[in-house]
Design a protein around this motif. Sequence first.
Motif, PDB file in Angstrom:
ATOM      1  N   UNK A 290       7.834  10.819  -4.376  1.00 20.66           N
ATOM      2  CA  UNK A 290       8.289   9.608  -5.062  1.00 20.66           C
ATOM      3  C   UNK A 290       7.232   8.967  -5.961  1.00 20.66           C
ATOM      4  N   UNK A 291       7.698   8.457  -7.087  1.00 21.10           N
ATOM      5  CA  UNK A 291       6.831   7.727  -8.015  1.00 21.10           C
ATOM      6  C   UNK A 291       6.511   6.356  -7.398  1.00 21.10           C
ATOM      7  N   UNK A 292       5.295   5.864  -7.673  1.00 21.56           N
ATOM      8  CA  UNK A 292       4.931   4.534  -7.177  1.00 21.56           C
ATOM      9  C   UNK A 292       4.544   3.647  -8.354  1.00 21.56           C
ATOM     10  N   UNK A 293       5.045   2.416  -8.405  1.00 20.49           N
ATOM     11  CA  UNK A 293       4.582   1.497  -9.447  1.00 20.49           C
ATOM     12  C   UNK A 293       3.139   1.077  -9.155  1.00 20.49           C
ATOM     13  N   UNK A 294       2.432   0.593 -10.196  1.00 21.93           N
ATOM     14  CA  UNK A 294       0.990   0.345 -10.074  1.00 21.93           C
ATOM     15  C   UNK A 294       0.621  -0.501  -8.861  1.00 21.93           C
ATOM     16  N   UNK A 295       1.361  -1.585  -8.613  1.00 20.26           N
ATOM     17  CA  UNK A 295       0.960  -2.465  -7.512  1.00 20.26           C
ATOM     18  C   UNK A 295       0.992  -1.738  -6.174  1.00 20.26           C
ATOM     19  N   UNK A 296       2.039  -0.937  -5.946  1.00 19.23           N
ATOM     20  CA  UNK A 296       2.136  -0.216  -4.671  1.00 19.23           C
ATOM     21  C   UNK A 296       1.217   0.997  -4.620  1.00 19.23           C
ATOM     22  N   UNK A 297       0.855   1.485  -5.795  1.00 14.87           N
ATOM     23  CA  UNK A 297      -0.024   2.646  -5.831  1.00 14.87           C
ATOM     24  C   UNK A 297      -1.434   2.277  -5.363  1.00 14.87           C
ATOM     25  N   UNK A 298      -1.885   1.128  -5.811  1.00 12.94           N
ATOM     26  CA  UNK A 298      -3.273   0.753  -5.516  1.00 12.94           C
ATOM     27  C   UNK A 298      -3.412   0.070  -4.167  1.00 12.94           C
ATOM     28  N   UNK A 299      -2.323  -0.555  -3.693  1.00 13.15           N
ATOM     29  CA  UNK A 299      -2.366  -1.301  -2.435  1.00 13.15           C
ATOM     30  C   UNK A 299      -1.139  -0.951  -1.616  1.00 13.15           C
ATOM     31  N   UNK A 300      -1.308  -0.753  -0.328  1.00 18.74           N
ATOM     32  CA  UNK A 300      -0.143  -0.429   0.504  1.00 18.74           C
ATOM     33  C   UNK A 300       0.689  -1.693   0.736  1.00 18.74           C
ATOM     34  N   UNK A 301       1.867  -1.485   1.310  1.00 18.81           N
ATOM     35  CA  UNK A 301       2.744  -2.638   1.572  1.00 18.81           C
ATOM     36  C   UNK A 301       2.072  -3.620   2.530  1.00 18.81           C
ATOM     37  N   UNK A 302       1.115  -3.107   3.318  1.00 21.73           N
ATOM     38  CA  UNK A 302       0.397  -4.008   4.244  1.00 21.73           C
ATOM     39  C   UNK A 302      -0.753  -4.718   3.557  1.00 21.73           C
ATOM     40  N   UNK A 303      -0.932  -4.484   2.282  1.00 22.46           N
ATOM     41  CA  UNK A 303      -2.003  -5.158   1.541  1.00 22.46           C
ATOM     42  C   UNK A 303      -3.350  -4.461   1.665  1.00 22.46           C
ATOM     43  N   UNK A 304      -3.353  -3.220   2.202  1.00 25.24           N
ATOM     44  CA  UNK A 304      -4.618  -2.487   2.301  1.00 25.24           C
ATOM     45  C   UNK A 304      -4.840  -1.631   1.062  1.00 25.24           C
ATOM     46  N   UNK A 305      -6.113  -1.337   0.802  1.00 27.99           N
ATOM     47  CA  UNK A 305      -6.451  -0.449  -0.317  1.00 27.99           C
ATOM     48  C   UNK A 305      -5.802   0.919  -0.081  1.00 27.99           C
ATOM     49  N   UNK A 306      -5.073   1.461  -1.057  1.00 26.46           N
ATOM     50  CA  UNK A 306      -4.455   2.778  -0.885  1.00 26.46           C
ATOM     51  C   UNK A 306      -5.540   3.841  -1.075  1.00 26.46           C
ATOM     52  N   UNK A 307      -5.657   4.741  -0.110  1.00 26.75           N
ATOM     53  CA  UNK A 307      -6.680   5.777  -0.172  1.00 26.75           C
ATOM     54  C   UNK A 307      -6.047   7.122  -0.556  1.00 26.75           C
ATOM     55  N   UNK A 308      -6.883   8.020  -1.029  1.00 28.75           N
ATOM     56  CA  UNK A 308      -6.405   9.362  -1.388  1.00 28.75           C
ATOM     57  C   UNK A 308      -6.370  10.224  -0.127  1.00 28.75           C
ATOM     58  N   UNK A 309      -5.522   9.857   0.822  1.00 32.02           N
ATOM     59  CA  UNK A 309      -5.372  10.641   2.053  1.00 32.02           C
ATOM     60  C   UNK A 309      -3.876  10.855   2.304  1.00 32.02           C
ATOM     61  N   UNK A 310      -3.572  11.807   3.187  1.00 30.68           N
ATOM     62  CA  UNK A 310      -2.156  12.069   3.526  1.00 30.68           C
ATOM     63  C   UNK A 310      -1.512  10.804   4.078  1.00 30.68           C
ATOM     64  N   UNK A 311      -2.226  10.137   5.009  1.00 30.96           N
ATOM     65  CA  UNK A 311      -1.633   8.997   5.705  1.00 30.96           C
ATOM     66  C   UNK A 311      -1.470   7.794   4.773  1.00 30.96           C
ATOM     67  N   UNK A 312      -2.540   7.462   4.050  1.00 33.42           N
ATOM     68  CA  UNK A 312      -2.496   6.247   3.244  1.00 33.42           C
ATOM     69  C   UNK A 312      -1.467   6.362   2.118  1.00 33.42           C
ATOM     70  N   UNK A 313      -1.379   7.532   1.475  1.00 34.16           N
ATOM     71  CA  UNK A 313      -0.402   7.661   0.380  1.00 34.16           C
ATOM     72  C   UNK A 313       1.029   7.597   0.895  1.00 34.16           C
ATOM     73  N   UNK A 314       1.210   7.970   2.163  1.00 31.04           N
ATOM     74  CA  UNK A 314       2.568   7.928   2.727  1.00 31.04           C
ATOM     75  C   UNK A 314       2.854   6.587   3.400  1.00 31.04           C
ATOM     76  N   UNK A 315       1.835   5.772   3.530  1.00 28.59           N
ATOM     77  CA  UNK A 315       1.977   4.555   4.326  1.00 28.59           C
ATOM     78  C   UNK A 315       3.089   3.653   3.791  1.00 28.59           C
TER      79      UNK A 315
END
Length: 441
Positions: A290-315
Amino acid sequence: MGRKLLLEKAHVEGIRYYDTYRKNGGYDAAEKALKMSPADIVEEVKKSGLRGRGGAGFPTGMKWSFLAKPEGVPRYLVCNADESEPGTFKDRYLMEFIPHLLIEGLLISSFALGSNRTYIYIRGEYAWIVDILEQAIAEANQAGFLGKNILGAGFDCQIYVQRGAGAYICGEETALIESLEGKRGNPRIKPPFPAIKGLWDCPTVVNNVETLAAIVPIMNIGAEEYAKIGIGKSTGTKLISACGNINKPGVYEIDMTISVEEFIYSDEYCGGIPNGKRLKACIPGGSSVPILPANLLLTTAKGEKRMMTYESLADGGFPTGSMLGSGGFIVLDEDQCIVKNTYTLARFYRHESCGQCSPCREGTGWMEKILHNIETGKGKMSDIDLLWDIQRKIEGNTICPLGDAAAWPVAAAIRHFRDEFEWHVLHPEEAQKRNFGLAHY
Ligand code: NAI
Ligand code: SF4
């Protein structure tokens, strides 16, 4: 600087050839591994936490341990080099620049799994890489790293390269197996998984190029050291092919400890977005995710920094998360049209559907037509809901993941950019005049 395990020596002059590869520590891991027992190698791969690098991220050691071992039946290892996911070109890079890393990984893995005949199934369009691989295989044979009684370990192994004929679906492991058997590349129903019934109905492991190459550094530095790199269950390094609206498109090796923001904006990786444009969205793991808009791409829904990992990108799951997938990282700036982008992907999936199951065969064509209408100013407001209904009826109702892969980009685009679809319907003349968008990856 992140740690490099796969591409560290990829630019040493002459590394494509055996002599230089060997002088730079090549085949040391194979020498070490062939003194171990196959079961110990499988255990080591399990301990490393390595996950399949083709897209699904399934634990490699676990997959290997599922391989059935009936008496008197051959087992096969097949390397999936049918890299065709739009936005994904990391395996090409690895095979082109440092082919012996793959051959060495294949030798170790073949020994661990008991495969005496190992296949590389490569997409037909990578024709020049077939020559590179065949040269590397010939050199490895000459140096005694392939052939009979390798390094006196009593193990015979030969590697064969088979070219595909340009069908994306042949990257799906069971379609690949069918094609390797000389049949039309139609996916099989799973279970049985290939680990039980694969090539010529024998137990088979199908692994991606990068996964098999990663076996070499795991043997060299040890599973424990490998597992320390990264965060949580995202261990080791990952190749990312970055493209779209970025200053430095290319293939990067990351150690899965960096944030998405750092990956896009730092000079070590993508170098930011050209002409000072704003980031609009990103497809982080190849066109199927799935495509992610910029705000969700950089920060998860929990407000954490999105990391380049399996878990964080799927969070956050699919409404707010995506996937690391194959590592095909496609960046879209503020000028890109989401409808056009989604239409382009829908056209691709319709073209590549094998046609076995009706939801995929009919649904992909239907979505393509509706998206074309909306994109060219001929759409109706009700089309947006119709598109939503069609993708929902495809997801989870097909033999192979191509159906889901066709449904998710449409679902995510509508979910995050519904206003853009509505704009196309409300402004048909302007929509017809607009003709921009990435369109090709
Ligand atoms: P999957 O999740 O169905 O399977 C992953 C692997 O684990 C397979 O090899 C499967 O045989 C094995 N497995 C799972 N459960 C098992 C069990 N109980 N016993 C034995 N083995 C088991 O995913 P699949 O279909 O292999 O891959 C889909 C992914 O491929 C997508 O997420 C997409 O990102 C990626 N993809 C990558 C492309 C590329 O060019 N690199 C092209 C198209 C898709
Ligand atoms: Fe073929 Fe699509 Fe069904 Fe996969 S989902 S088997 S590509 S028709």
